[in-house]
Design a protein around this motif. Sequence first.
Motif, PDB file in Angstrom:
ATOM      1  N   ARG A  93       0.849  -1.203   0.000  1.00  0.00           N
ATOM      2  CA  ARG A  93       0.000   0.000   0.000  1.00  0.00           C
ATOM      3  C   ARG A  93       0.881   1.248   0.000  1.00  0.00           C
ATOM      4  NH1 ARG A  93      -1.781   3.247   3.926  1.00  0.00           N
ATOM      5  NH2 ARG A  93      -1.200   1.795   5.566  1.00  0.00           N
ATOM      6  N   CYS A 117      -7.160  -0.716  -2.299  1.00  0.00           N
ATOM      7  CA  CYS A 117      -6.837  -1.996  -1.659  1.00  0.00           C
ATOM      8  C   CYS A 117      -8.131  -2.783  -1.424  1.00  0.00           C
ATOM      9  CB  CYS A 117      -6.108  -1.756  -0.340  1.00  0.00           C
ATOM     10  SG  CYS A 117      -4.541  -0.862  -0.556  1.00  0.00           S
ATOM     11  N   GLN A 162       0.457  -4.816   3.742  1.00  0.00           N
ATOM     12  CA  GLN A 162      -0.925  -4.810   4.223  1.00  0.00           C
ATOM     13  C   GLN A 162      -1.457  -6.216   4.238  1.00  0.00           C
ATOM     14  OE1 GLN A 162      -3.316  -1.553   3.162  1.00  0.00           O
ATOM     15  NE2 GLN A 162      -5.074  -2.819   2.671  1.00  0.00           N
ATOM     16  N   CYS A 186      -3.147   0.263  -3.473  1.00  0.00           N
ATOM     17  CA  CYS A 186      -2.259  -0.895  -3.494  1.00  0.00           C
ATOM     18  C   CYS A 186      -1.758  -1.158  -4.908  1.00  0.00           C
ATOM     19  CB  CYS A 186      -2.992  -2.136  -2.972  1.00  0.00           C
ATOM     20  SG  CYS A 186      -3.204  -2.125  -1.176  1.00  0.00           S
TER      21      CYS A 186
END
Length: 180
Positions: free
Chosen positions: A64, A85, A180, A71
């Motif tokens: 990210r 994301c 992430q 992302c």
Amino acid sequence: MNMSAHLPFRAARIVGALAAAAALAFAGVGTASAATPAPAPPAKAAQVLPGTPAARALDSGALRNVNTGRCVDDSGAYGLRAFGCNGLNYQYWGLYGQSDGNWVLKNGNTGRCIDDSGAYGLRSFGCNGLNYQRWEIYYNSNGTLTFRNENTGRCMDDSGAYGLRSFGCNGLNYQQFVGQ
């Protein structure tokens, strides 16, 4: 309008410009150089080498961007891009340490690697082991990661204006990513 009245002024400007250009040429200022130095890695960042304790802290997953919150995403239909994301495997990146200290980033869905070259720019491409797909990873003091390409010396960068791209390394948060 009397043009002959303007000629001495115009001639003086031309002579002045030529004199200034000659002075710059003799001083060596303003000449172009064919060699462009490679951008430096981000300031106050430590390179993460495979097999080190710092490398063991790296885990595969989504990357990210700190600036945009998007992302790094690779899909067959849209290619490599920055995208919101979403937890799908288009955003899953395997980080594979190489014997030369660099890393390869391989997508969990497409199986393609992140590739950067002068001819094609940043893209996903079939993994081939060439230096276009080898990345130095730098751990920044704020806990983020910066990815610098071995071939081009440019960093992975994401901004709202230009999207995901490679760009000269500058240490700004456009070039900082978190797992992430």
